[in-house]
Write an enzyme that holds these catalytic residues in place. Structure first.
Site, PDB file in Angstrom:
ATOM      1  N   HIS A 143      53.492  18.013 148.527  1.00  0.00           N
ATOM      2  CA  HIS A 143      55.467  18.334 147.965  1.00  0.00           C
ATOM      3  C   HIS A 143      55.932  18.655 146.828  1.00  0.00           C
ATOM      4  CE1 HIS A 143      54.695  19.386 152.048  1.00  0.00           C
ATOM      5  NE2 HIS A 143      54.268  18.204 152.606  1.00  0.00           N
ATOM      6  N   ASP A 202      61.577  16.804 151.161  1.00  0.00           N
ATOM      7  CA  ASP A 202      62.810  16.383 152.242  1.00  0.00           C
ATOM      8  C   ASP A 202      63.527  14.625 151.582  1.00  0.00           C
ATOM      9  OD1 ASP A 202      60.611  14.401 151.691  1.00  0.00           O
ATOM     10  OD2 ASP A 202      60.034  13.227 153.102  1.00  0.00           O
ATOM     11  N   GLU A 224      50.247   5.758 156.456  1.00  0.00           N
ATOM     12  CA  GLU A 224      49.911   6.753 157.612  1.00  0.00           C
ATOM     13  C   GLU A 224      49.081   7.419 156.332  1.00  0.00           C
ATOM     14  OE1 GLU A 224      52.799  10.885 157.657  1.00  0.00           O
ATOM     15  OE2 GLU A 224      53.616   8.890 157.516  1.00  0.00           O
ATOM     16  N   ASP A 252      48.198  11.154 161.965  1.00  0.00           N
ATOM     17  CA  ASP A 252      48.935  12.277 161.701  1.00  0.00           C
ATOM     18  C   ASP A 252      47.789  13.121 161.533  1.00  0.00           C
ATOM     19  OD1 ASP A 252      50.982  14.010 160.746  1.00  0.00           O
ATOM     20  OD2 ASP A 252      51.391  13.672 159.099  1.00  0.00           O
ATOM     21  N   LYS A 263      54.784  14.557 165.839  1.00  0.00           N
ATOM     22  CA  LYS A 263      55.604  15.971 165.248  1.00  0.00           C
ATOM     23  C   LYS A 263      56.083  17.292 166.476  1.00  0.00           C
ATOM     24  CE  LYS A 263      54.514  15.008 161.076  1.00  0.00           C
ATOM     25  NZ  LYS A 263      52.893  16.103 159.289  1.00  0.00           N
ATOM     26  N   SER A 297      58.999  11.873 163.942  1.00  0.00           N
ATOM     27  CA  SER A 297      58.488  12.378 162.381  1.00  0.00           C
ATOM     28  C   SER A 297      59.431  13.649 162.642  1.00  0.00           C
ATOM     29  CB  SER A 297      57.047  12.240 162.089  1.00  0.00           C
ATOM     30  OG  SER A 297      57.441  12.703 160.602  1.00  0.00           O
ATOM     31  N   ARG A 326      59.647  17.061 160.311  1.00  0.00           N
ATOM     32  CA  ARG A 326      58.989  18.243 159.763  1.00  0.00           C
ATOM     33  C   ARG A 326      59.239  18.166 157.882  1.00  0.00           C
ATOM     34  NH1 ARG A 326      54.745  20.079 162.143  1.00  0.00           N
ATOM     35  NH2 ARG A 326      53.729  20.095 159.743  1.00  0.00           N
ATOM     36  N   LYS A 336      60.649   8.768 161.190  1.00  0.00           N
ATOM     37  CA  LYS A 336      60.701   8.814 159.978  1.00  0.00           C
ATOM     38  C   LYS A 336      61.263  10.101 159.566  1.00  0.00           C
ATOM     39  CE  LYS A 336      57.093  10.634 157.237  1.00  0.00           C
ATOM     40  NZ  LYS A 336      55.530  10.748 156.629  1.00  0.00           N
TER      41      LYS A 336
END
Length: 501
Positions: free
Chosen positions: A228, A280, A364, A389, A414, A441, A443, A465
């Site tokens: 990302h 994010d 995580e 996750d 999620k 969480s 996204r 999160k």
């Protein structure tokens, strides 16, 4: 038909008289508003229409927004979208036409809501969340919601949840009435909500059987890496957790101050370009190693003076750089040495060393989503919280296996991976019964919908999160938590040191 005949036909005279008498007994200063609300209560709420549209998420990619109508109001919800969809999670329905939004349009999902889901739900009571969600699951008829689309089903599920909260009324013992009136007075001013209406988090708590609302510890993304970002940092993100705060408001202040101190540290070391942010909100300085990232985060924490009050979390997302049974920590580097491939055992040792050298409280996805053996061995060391996750994908079967094998000790929830409010509540119950932690969480593709904030409080998750303490779609969740804490007043409980609850 005359006015009197109309009144007689619908028995309105008696209803109006009852409303007036109730207003007199209540000694209300605004009889018109009181009588209006009283008359609304006399009519049971039902879903009258469900309408959907295509909107854009925080990345400029289409997602689904829904308006659910009852005879008492209109309730809106929009759903987040992941960067990718795992094979074990519910299916996000997209059009696939490369000529429109590069194949990412969601007009099929929108059409399914407007033509199929709406017809199935019209006439239903919005307070019966389980029946509403089950009706959509039955209509879809697939294991992963691929027919109607999990994005379509979830948007309606959340909107229905809001409508259900609006239909409910408070029924508290007199000893709590004054406190609750004070809480709702603030809430109603912000949302035009009836003072007797149950807040969304209270409604969700009722659905789950929880009785105590808990404000979660936020895991703020401060550095972004992985696929990302444009730097060479292999792990997906580095987070800070203000576990030593006394209230959520204080935790948010700690997160914001640390974030801005980190910006100064990065500017000094890497220049202003290092302060560009990821999807994010985490900074993306030109770093290539986890230790380099942890060092600058620790320096920023030191500048705030919150050293003993802030822990660090790492979102590894190891599946992204797992090749066979090896982990390539240089998978993003333009000048690969070929010497940084690590075995599962090497990764365990690396994490052990990091936990000794830094105040790491949570890691995580430390291993590939199918590397159950090393996940189990690392979790068994008890060094920190081990969050599943990609390992779990909010899938009940995967969660059940992880509980049985002790492959992790915390669930990253999620909600779009599972597809309905009811199912989200159920998997959190599974995790809690196993004495796991729960992280609600975001996204990467988010909207300004703040539903997960209410969800985290309602389920007593202990952790949320939500991304960095910047960008509107991220702070929307944190700001909602501020409102909830203010509404609860002296009754507000921040998870703090008990963040794994």
């Amino acid at each position: 038909m005359s006015v009197q005949e109309y009144l007689d036909k619908h028995m309105l005279s008696r209803k109006i008289e009852d409303a007036v008498n109730a207003a007199v007994r209540a000694k209300t200063p605004d009889p018109v508003l009181f009588i209006s609300n009283h008359m609304k209560k006399a009519v049971s709420s039902v879903i009258t229409k469900v309408k959907a549209r295509q909107i854009l998420d925080s990345r400029g990619i289409p997602t689904v927004e829904v308006e659910l109508f009852t005879n008492k109001g209109v309730f809106r919800a929009s759903v987040p979208c992941g960067d990718s969809t795992g094979m074990y999670e519910a299916v996000e329905l997209r059009d696939g036409d490369k000529g429109t939004y590069l194949g990412n349009a969601v007009t099929k999902a929108v059409k399914n809501i407007n033509e199929k889901i709406s017809e199935a739900l019209v006439g239903m009571d919005p307070t019966v969340q389980l029946q509403i969600d089950q009706a959509m699951i039955d209509l879809d008829k697939t294991e992963k919601k691929s027919e109607l689309g999990a994005n379509a089903i979830l948007a309606v599920s959340i909107a229905a949840c809001r409508a259900g909260a609006a239909e409910k009324e408070v029924s508290f013992p007199n000893i709590f009435f004054h406190l609750y009136s004070r809480i709702i007075d603030f809430y109603s001013k912000c949302s035009n909500q009836s003072k007797n209406q149950v807040p969304l988090y209270k409604h969700i708590a009722d659905l789950s059987g929880k009785t105590n609302a808990i404000l979660p510890v936020p895991a703020f993304t401060v550095i972004s890496g992985g696929k990302h970002s444009g730097n060479s940092l292999p792990v997906q993100d580095i987070m800070i957790l203000p576990t030593g705060a006394g209230r959520f408001e204080e935790a948010l202040q700690m997160g914001s101050e640390t974030y801005h101190h980190l910006k100064a540290v990065i500017t000094e070391k890497y220049g202003a370009n290092g302060c560009n942010v990821g999807e994010d909100g985490g900074f993306v300085p030109d770093i290539s190693s986890v230790r380099e990232g942890l060092d600058i985060v620790r320096e920023a924490i030191g500048r705030t003076g919150y050293n003993d009050k802030i822990k660090i979390g790492i979102g590894v997302a190891a599946t992204e750089f797992c090749i066979g049974t090896k982990y390539d920590l240089e998978f993003k580097s333009p000048n690969k040495s070929g010497q940084n491939f690590k075995s599962g055992e090497d990764m365990i040792q690396m994490y052990k060393d990091l936990c000794i050298d830094y105040p790491i409280a949570s890691i995580e996805d430390p291993f590939d989503k199918e590397d159950w053996e090393h996940s189990k061995r690392f979790c068994g060391l008890g060094l920190c919280q081990v969050v599943g996750d990609d390992l779990l994908m909010s899938n009940p079967k995967r969660i059940e296996r992880a509980i049985h094998e002790s492959a992790c000790n915390s669930l990253l929830l999620k909600i779009n991976q599972i597809g309905t409010v009811t199912e989200a509540v159920d998997v959190v119950k599974m995790a809690k019964e196993a004495h796991w932690g729960v992280v609600v969480s975001q996204r990467f593709g988010e909207t300004n919908d703040s539903f997960i904030a209410d969800l985290a409080v309602a389920l007593g998750a202990g952790q949320i999160k939500g991304g960095a303490p910047c960008r509107g779609e991220r702070v929307a969740k944190y700001n909602q938590l501020l409102r909830i804490e203010q509404e609860l007043g002296d009754q507000a409980v921040y998870a703090g040191e008990d963040w794994r609850l």
